[in-house]
Write an enzyme that holds these catalytic residues in place. Structure first.
Site, PDB file in Angstrom:
ATOM      1  CG  ASN A 222      49.001  37.103  37.638  1.00 48.03           C
ATOM      2  OD1 ASN A 222      48.784  37.622  38.728  1.00 48.03           O
ATOM      3  ND2 ASN A 222      50.067  37.382  36.922  1.00 48.03           N
ATOM      4  CB  CYS A 274      50.771  40.479  35.054  1.00 53.71           C
ATOM      5  SG  CYS A 274      52.433  41.073  35.406  1.00 53.71           S
TER       6      CYS A 274
END
Length: 449
Positions: A222, A274
């Site tokens: 991420n 996220c």
């Protein structure tokens, strides 16, 4: 196999239904009785394409059930997946581990027979070893509870397919002082290979590693994606200043297979539950380890992302003659991405709220996100269609790239607005088509047209 999924939010509910689709018997566990009742009736409390149909199928067959009882879960499951949230702490950037700690402790206390706990939540590196100690110290005498770390890689809008047909799977195992998996860890690995037997037969890559590497995989992925987005957004500031075109630049560098075109889309930036949380949590954990300098660049990644929102607000103000007071603005999109109803840290909703706070008359429409957005910013005016949002608008902002917004007819839309000005915050519209219909077209990273 008989398994439980603890936490029935976005991750947990999807995983529970997908495991039932793979042929397992699944019990979803949550402390929220209302959520459990909703799922048990075959209804999903969030928007995810394909999930409602599978949920109804497996609730009807009895393959998936739901409960609030850890005691029932402890009797039932041979594998217990942990899918509870790790939100950003209120007083800092670190992840809040209280929900994970509680879930591991409670299922370990409730387990009546040997079992495996599979952690799927995104946690700071170093958590799994501590949680393994917590599980063993909480378990009943004579009951072996072994923990593996099995991070998730779901994309909202594609979660069912990502669970059933993942591009890779990772298992983190406990290692001994010699750097090798323990005997118990190897036994837990065998159990997990049985869980995912269908994917392994389909040759899904499986990476078996230590706890620490497995914990880092999700936040590292991420953080890299966030860096890629902020990189192209930083370049868009340059192309706009010098009269270049960020989409052409992105196409050109994306043809290099070492770089790739995905996530090189300049616009208002990233959001969701996220990417923002994970890059901040990784920075916080690196600071705890005394490695502040190693990931210092992530602070700039975060800052670039915030600047895109500020710039979009300023651009809108400029188009309204320097003041937003009383200006009608039509906002298309509230969610952080299409095919989702998730408005967590959404740049679209944040921009709309900022415009409203500066005096603009904002009308907002999102195909799935209106209800969740209204819970966060109830003073905004939410409408039921794009046409309603743009009617009488002096400026339109396209902030979430839903297909129905991309398909808007510029000629028909021109008949509804007070002034033909559109800010394409996602760089998804055809400038020539809109300018041909008499629009002033602006997009981040491009010269005004």
């Amino acid at each position: 196999m008989r398994m439980t999924v603890i936490g029935t939010g976005y991750l947990g509910a999807t995983h529970a239904v997908a495991m039932a689709e793979l042929g397992h018997e699944v019990l979803g566990v949550d402390v929220d009785q209302a959520k459990i009742d909703l799922l048990a009736s075959g209804h999903v409390p969030f928007h995810e394409p394909g999930l409602p149909e599978l949920l109804r199928k497996h609730v009807a067959s009895g393959a998936v059930r739901f409960t609030t009882s850890y005691e029932e879960a402890g009797r039932f499951g041979d594998v217990h997946f942990i899918g509870v949230g790790t939100p950003q702490q209120h007083n800092g950037n670190a992840a809040d581990m209280s929900y994970v700690d509680s879930a591991v402790e409670q299922i370990s206390l409730a387990a009546t027979h040997d079992c495996v706990i599979a952690g799927k939540s995104t946690v700071p590196v170093g958590s799994a070893q501590r949680l393994q100690h917590l599980a063993r110290s909480s378990a009943r005498e004579g009951v072996a509870v072994d923990l593996v770390w099995n991070p998730e890689f779901l994309r909202e809008g594609h979660a069912v397919d990502d669970t059933l047909r993942p591009d890779r799977m990772v298992l983190g195992l406990e290692h001994d002082d010699t750097g090798h998996p323990t005997i118990a860890a190897r036994e837990a690995e065998a159990v997990m290979r049985e869980v995912y037997a269908q994917q392994l037969v389909a040759r899904t890559p499986l990476i078996v590693t230590d706890y620490q590497t497995a914990e880092l995989v999700k936040v590292a992925a991420n953080s890299f994606l966030a860096t890629k987005i902020s990189f192209i957004n930083a370049l868009s500031e340059i192309t706009e200043a010098v009269g270049g075109d960020i989409r052409t630049l992105a196409d050109a560098i994306g043809m290099d297979d070492r770089i790739g075109r995905k996530f090189l889309n300049a616009g208002v930036g990233f959001g969701g539950g996220c990417l923002p949380k994970d890059i901040r949590a990784l920075r916080a954990r690196s600071a705890e380890l005394g490695l502040d300098q190693s990931l210092r660049f992530l602070a700039e990644v975060d800052d670039i992302n915030s600047r895109r929102r500020e710039y979009t607000v300023q651009l809108t103000m400029n188009e309204c003659g320097g003041s937003l007071s009383g200006s009608r603005v039509g906002v298309l999109g509230a969610t952080f991405k299409p095919e989702s109803d998730d408005v967590r840290d959404s740049p679209a909703l944040d921009i709309a709220a900022r415009l409203h706070s500066m005096g603009a008359d904002v009308r907002l429409h999102d195909p799935q996100g209106n209800a969740n957005a209204a819970k966060r910013y109830p003073r905004l005016e939410y409408v039921d269609s794009a046409e309603e949002a743009v009617t009488g608008a002096e400026v339109i902002l396209l902030l979430t790239e839903w297909q129905q917004f991309r398909d808007l007819d510029p000629v028909r839309t021109a008949e509804l607005v007070a002034r033909r000005t559109i800010i394409d915050g996602r760089n998804v519209l055809d400038p020539e088509e809109w300018m041909g219909a008499g629009w002033r077209y602006l997009a981040l990273g491009r010269r005004p047209m």
